[in-house]
Design an enzyme around this catalytic site. Structure first.
Site, PDB file in Angstrom:
ATOM      1  N   LYS A 307       0.867  -1.071  -0.049  1.00  0.00           N
ATOM      2  CA  LYS A 307       0.059   0.119   0.079  1.00  0.00           C
ATOM      3  C   LYS A 307       0.980   1.026  -0.021  1.00  0.00           C
ATOM      4  O   LYS A 307       1.650   1.402   0.698  1.00  0.00           O
ATOM      5  CB  LYS A 307      -0.876   0.077   1.351  1.00  0.00           C
ATOM      6  CG  LYS A 307      -1.617   1.319   1.473  1.00  0.00           C
ATOM      7  CD  LYS A 307      -2.516   1.340   2.692  1.00  0.00           C
ATOM      8  CE  LYS A 307      -3.275   2.449   3.009  1.00  0.00           C
ATOM      9  NZ  LYS A 307      -4.042   2.793   4.094  1.00  0.00           N
ATOM     10  N   LYS A 319      -9.958  13.470   7.324  1.00  0.00           N
ATOM     11  CA  LYS A 319      -9.639  12.975   8.809  1.00  0.00           C
ATOM     12  C   LYS A 319      -9.563  14.249   9.787  1.00  0.00           C
ATOM     13  O   LYS A 319      -9.276  15.298   9.372  1.00  0.00           O
ATOM     14  CB  LYS A 319      -8.193  12.502   8.808  1.00  0.00           C
ATOM     15  CG  LYS A 319      -8.008  11.023   8.473  1.00  0.00           C
ATOM     16  CD  LYS A 319      -6.681  10.491   8.295  1.00  0.00           C
ATOM     17  CE  LYS A 319      -6.490   9.298   7.672  1.00  0.00           C
ATOM     18  NZ  LYS A 319      -7.188   7.908   8.499  1.00  0.00           N
ATOM     19  N   GLU A 391      -9.439   3.900   2.111  1.00  0.00           N
ATOM     20  CA  GLU A 391      -8.904   3.861   0.786  1.00  0.00           C
ATOM     21  C   GLU A 391      -7.791   2.714   0.688  1.00  0.00           C
ATOM     22  O   GLU A 391      -7.678   2.324  -0.769  1.00  0.00           O
ATOM     23  CB  GLU A 391      -8.240   5.085   0.527  1.00  0.00           C
ATOM     24  CG  GLU A 391      -6.734   5.262   0.985  1.00  0.00           C
ATOM     25  CD  GLU A 391      -6.753   5.208   2.318  1.00  0.00           C
ATOM     26  OE1 GLU A 391      -7.617   5.422   3.124  1.00  0.00           O
ATOM     27  OE2 GLU A 391      -5.615   5.215   2.751  1.00  0.00           O
ATOM     28  N   ARG A 393      -7.889  -0.642   1.018  1.00  0.00           N
ATOM     29  CA  ARG A 393      -8.229  -1.560   0.687  1.00  0.00           C
ATOM     30  C   ARG A 393      -8.829  -1.649  -0.832  1.00  0.00           C
ATOM     31  O   ARG A 393      -8.596  -2.385  -1.709  1.00  0.00           O
ATOM     32  CB  ARG A 393      -9.447  -2.206   1.485  1.00  0.00           C
ATOM     33  CG  ARG A 393     -10.664  -1.204   1.694  1.00  0.00           C
ATOM     34  CD  ARG A 393     -11.463  -1.513   2.746  1.00  0.00           C
ATOM     35  NE  ARG A 393     -10.907  -0.887   4.036  1.00  0.00           N
ATOM     36  CZ  ARG A 393     -11.512  -1.149   5.201  1.00  0.00           C
ATOM     37  NH1 ARG A 393     -12.726  -1.905   5.207  1.00  0.00           N
ATOM     38  NH2 ARG A 393     -10.887  -0.570   6.356  1.00  0.00           N
TER      39      ARG A 393
HETATM   40  N1  BES Z   1      -4.174   4.761   6.763  1.00  0.00           N
HETATM   41  C1  BES Z   1      -5.285   4.554   7.739  1.00  0.00           C
HETATM   42  C2  BES Z   1      -5.365   3.563   8.796  1.00  0.00           C
HETATM   43  C3  BES Z   1      -4.276   4.067  10.036  1.00  0.00           C
HETATM   44  C4  BES Z   1      -4.900   5.102  10.597  1.00  0.00           C
HETATM   45  C5  BES Z   1      -3.086   3.713  10.107  1.00  0.00           C
HETATM   46  C6  BES Z   1      -4.363   5.637  11.891  1.00  0.00           C
HETATM   47  C7  BES Z   1      -2.402   4.259  11.331  1.00  0.00           C
HETATM   48  C8  BES Z   1      -2.914   5.109  12.216  1.00  0.00           C
HETATM   49  C9  BES Z   1      -6.356   3.989   6.671  1.00  0.00           C
HETATM   50  O1  BES Z   1      -6.567   4.501   5.472  1.00  0.00           O
HETATM   51  C10 BES Z   1      -7.816   4.410   7.238  1.00  0.00           C
HETATM   52  O2  BES Z   1      -8.029   5.554   7.569  1.00  0.00           O
HETATM   53  N2  BES Z   1      -8.399   3.572   8.035  1.00  0.00           N
HETATM   54  C11 BES Z   1      -9.768   3.755   8.703  1.00  0.00           C
HETATM   55  C12 BES Z   1     -10.815   2.810   8.117  1.00  0.00           C
HETATM   56  C13 BES Z   1     -11.900   3.079   8.577  1.00  0.00           C
HETATM   57  C14 BES Z   1     -12.605   4.374   7.819  1.00  0.00           C
HETATM   58  C15 BES Z   1     -12.930   1.804   8.331  1.00  0.00           C
HETATM   59  C16 BES Z   1      -9.385   3.767  10.237  1.00  0.00           C
HETATM   60  O3  BES Z   1      -8.734   2.857  10.466  1.00  0.00           O
HETATM   61  O4  BES Z   1      -9.915   4.691  10.766  1.00  0.00           O
HETATM   62 ZN    ZN Z   2      -4.653   4.893   4.724  1.00  0.00          ZN
HETATM   63 MN    MN Z   3      -7.598   6.403   5.303  1.00  0.00          MN
END
Ligand code: BES
Ligand code: ZN
Ligand code: MN
Length: 534
Positions: A307, A319, A391, A393
């Site tokens: 990724k 975010k 995103e 996935r």
């Molecule tokens: N890159 C993030 C995951 C992440 C968040 C890694 C914080 C390390 C620290 C990923 O793209 C993401 O935003 N995932 C969301 C998924 C949710 C919207 C289902 C998450 O983990 O909040």
């Molecule tokens: Zn991400």
């Molecule tokens: Mn994300």
């Protein structure tokens, strides 16, 4: 429904520096990647008393037992060393260390005594050995040593040989080749500038120790590349930059070739899911394909799929502000693929490995994908994007489908995929999911062997229904519960044609807070897995 769904882009000519290309660039240059320093490692027989060096490292065990080297120094010094250690309360416990400046009776300028803990049948435990070795760079950091001699070949470690010991030393000290201050206008004042490391061993150990040093340094170089790419900010480390780094890796390498697919080609392939993430970004997305051919022509390759979100704002599902800068690390999966390939070419391993990196930014804009949008993936499955922040996935599913063409014997994807994984496992273990028990076992074992551990979480069918959508074949989020598992379940729908494992490195790829920085994980795990295949 939009098919291969990226909306038409604005006519801005997209280059790696899209908006400033006509003006002088104000983006600082990353010099760490340009000219990495190299430490020279070697193994040889040394006399700890007469050997001239900036710093000599020797061992002591619990109960203030001295190693043979430490004892000979003690004898050369009328046993003042023992007296001094006693006075300072040094007992030889694991993790203890004491640095003596201007030691008497020996040629070395400094003497570092490391505690290795208790001996069991004359051997040190693996954990205690690793702890002590980690202390070397820590203890020597404030000194201007450039030449260090490590008289530790005389130690025996439970179930491990000199090759393993040498590897630990080079893997650890080799990381001093990377410095995170390349973008400061004046580099931070760090005294230690290692140029030469000598491991003192018995004569018959030299060949094996040398092999271990080469292996350890090669792993450190892979880790360092992954750390450097991870630490670089999103305005430097763009998808285009990652593609350039991949090409640089392949330069002059007969066994490695790199191909970079542009958005136009991805559209032709039907990568509507991947492109929906790129829709809001001015930076062009890239699919970077690396092929390392070190094995027999007909051997099926292992595929590593990374990724590579060079910045994850969340997109329209934006975010919150605090710590958002850390989303520059959302390409650490991609960085670990490039780091592993760095080690592969260094070692010229006799195996076939494919790397596939899906890289883009995730940005909000008028052209960005919106919650509720439905896109068609390369596999033909339609996806309802309920949250544009899920995103990873969406880019990985198309990268996984693309990987089918290599008929891989195993596919491992590596992704900073879910915040939920950080909640579940913290920063100690990488989350592991797999549709194949043998592959899962091999990866868990590689993690143990390389001290870069993973922990398996379930991928049961019970979780799959959380991804049901009223309007498309699948939704891209599965609700609050078991977020890491449903993310892996999503990927599993696109991994039916091969043995596949998913490594969620959201907790392990970087450290936050005062010690903020990329760790280079899981390069040691991946390289160990590949070594075990070779
Ligand atoms: N890159 C993030 C995951 C992440 C968040 C890694 C914080 C390390 C620290 C990923 O793209 C993401 O935003 N995932 C969301 C998924 C949710 C919207 C289902 C998450 O983990 O909040
Ligand atoms: Zn991400
Ligand atoms: Mn994300």
């Amino acid at each position: 429904m939009t098919s291969a769904s990226a909306p038409a882009k604005k006519t801005v000519k997209k280059t790696s520096d899209a908006k400033t290309s006509s003006k002088k660039s104000t983006t600082p240059k990353n010099t760490a990647a340009a000219k990495p320093a190299s430490i020279q490692f070697s193994a040889k027989v040394i006399d700890p008393v007469k050997h001239a060096t900036n710093a000599l490292v020797v061992a002591a065990y619990e109960g203030l037992k001295l190693s043979p080297s430490a004892s000979s120094i003690d004898a050369a010094d009328a046993h003042q060393l023992t007296a001094l250690l006693k006075r300072e309360g040094f007992q030889g416990k694991a993790g203890q260390s004491i640095l003596l400046l201007n030691p008497q009776g020996i040629a070395a300028e400094r003497l570092l005594i490391l505690g290795f803990g208790g001996l069991k049948d004359g051997s040190v435990s693996v954990e205690n050995y690793r702890r002590a070795v980690q202390k070397i760079s820590e203890a020597l950091k404030p000194t201007p040593s450039s030449d260090v001699t490590i008289a530790l070949g005389e130690i025996t470690v439970t179930d491990q040989d000199i090759n393993w010991q040498a590897r630990q030393i080079a893997e650890n000290l080799g990381q001093l080749e990377y410095r995170a201050d390349s973008l400061k206008s004046k580099p931070a004042e760090i005294s230690l500038q290692l140029k030469k490391v000598v491991l003192g061993t018995a004569k018959d150990q030299v060949p094996n120790a040398t092999k271990g040093l080469i292996l350890g340094q090669a792993i450190a170089k892979g880790v360092n590349l992954a750390r450097n790419l991870g630490d670089l900010p999103g305005n430097i480390c763009t998808p285009t930059y990652l593609a350039e780094q991949a090409k640089l890796l392949a330069k002059g390498q007969a066994k490695l070739s790199v191909d970079v697919l542009e958005e136009k080609q991805m559209k032709e392939l039907g990568m509507g899911s991947f492109l929906s993430v790129a829709a809001g970004s001015e930076q062009p997305a890239k699919l970077i394909v690396l092929e390392y051919k070190g094995g027999n022509k007909k051997d099926a390759p292992v595929a590593l799929v990374g990724k590579g979100i060079t910045f994850d704002t969340g997109g329209i599902s934006l975010k919150p502000g605090p710590a958002m800068d850390e989303m520059k690390y959302d390409m650490c999966g991609a960085a670990s693929v490039l780091g592993s390939f760095r080690t592969l070419v260094e070692l010229q391993l006799p195996i076939n490995v494919v790397g596939v990196i899906a890289t883009t930014e995730n940005m909000p804009s008028g052209a960005a994908t919106k919650p509720g949008d439905i896109v068609t993936s390369m596999a033909g499955l339609t996806i309802e994007i309920l949250n544009t922040d899920a995103e990873g996935r969406l880019v990985l599913c198309d990268a996984l489908t693309y990987t089918e063409r290599f008929k891989p014997k195993a596919v491992v994807d590596i992704a900073t995929l879910t915040g939920a994984c950080v909640i579940a496992l913290g920063n100690h273990a990488t989350g592991l999911f797999s549709n194949n028990d043998d592959l899962a076992k091999s990866l868990l074992k590689a993690g143990e062997e390389s001290a870069d551990r993973a922990w398996q979480l379930p991928l049961w069918d019970d979780y799959q229904k959380q991804l049901d959508s009223n309007f498309a074949d699948i939704a891209n989020i599965g609700g609050r519960e078991a977020g890491s598992v449903t993310a892996a379940c999503f990927l599993s729908r696109f991994a039916k044609k091969f043995a596949w494992a998913h490594l969620d490195i959201a907790g392990t790829a970087w450290r936050s807070g005062g010690a903020k920085g990329a760790t280079g994980r899981p390069v040691p795990l991946l390289v160990q897995y590949l070594l075990n295949q070779a």
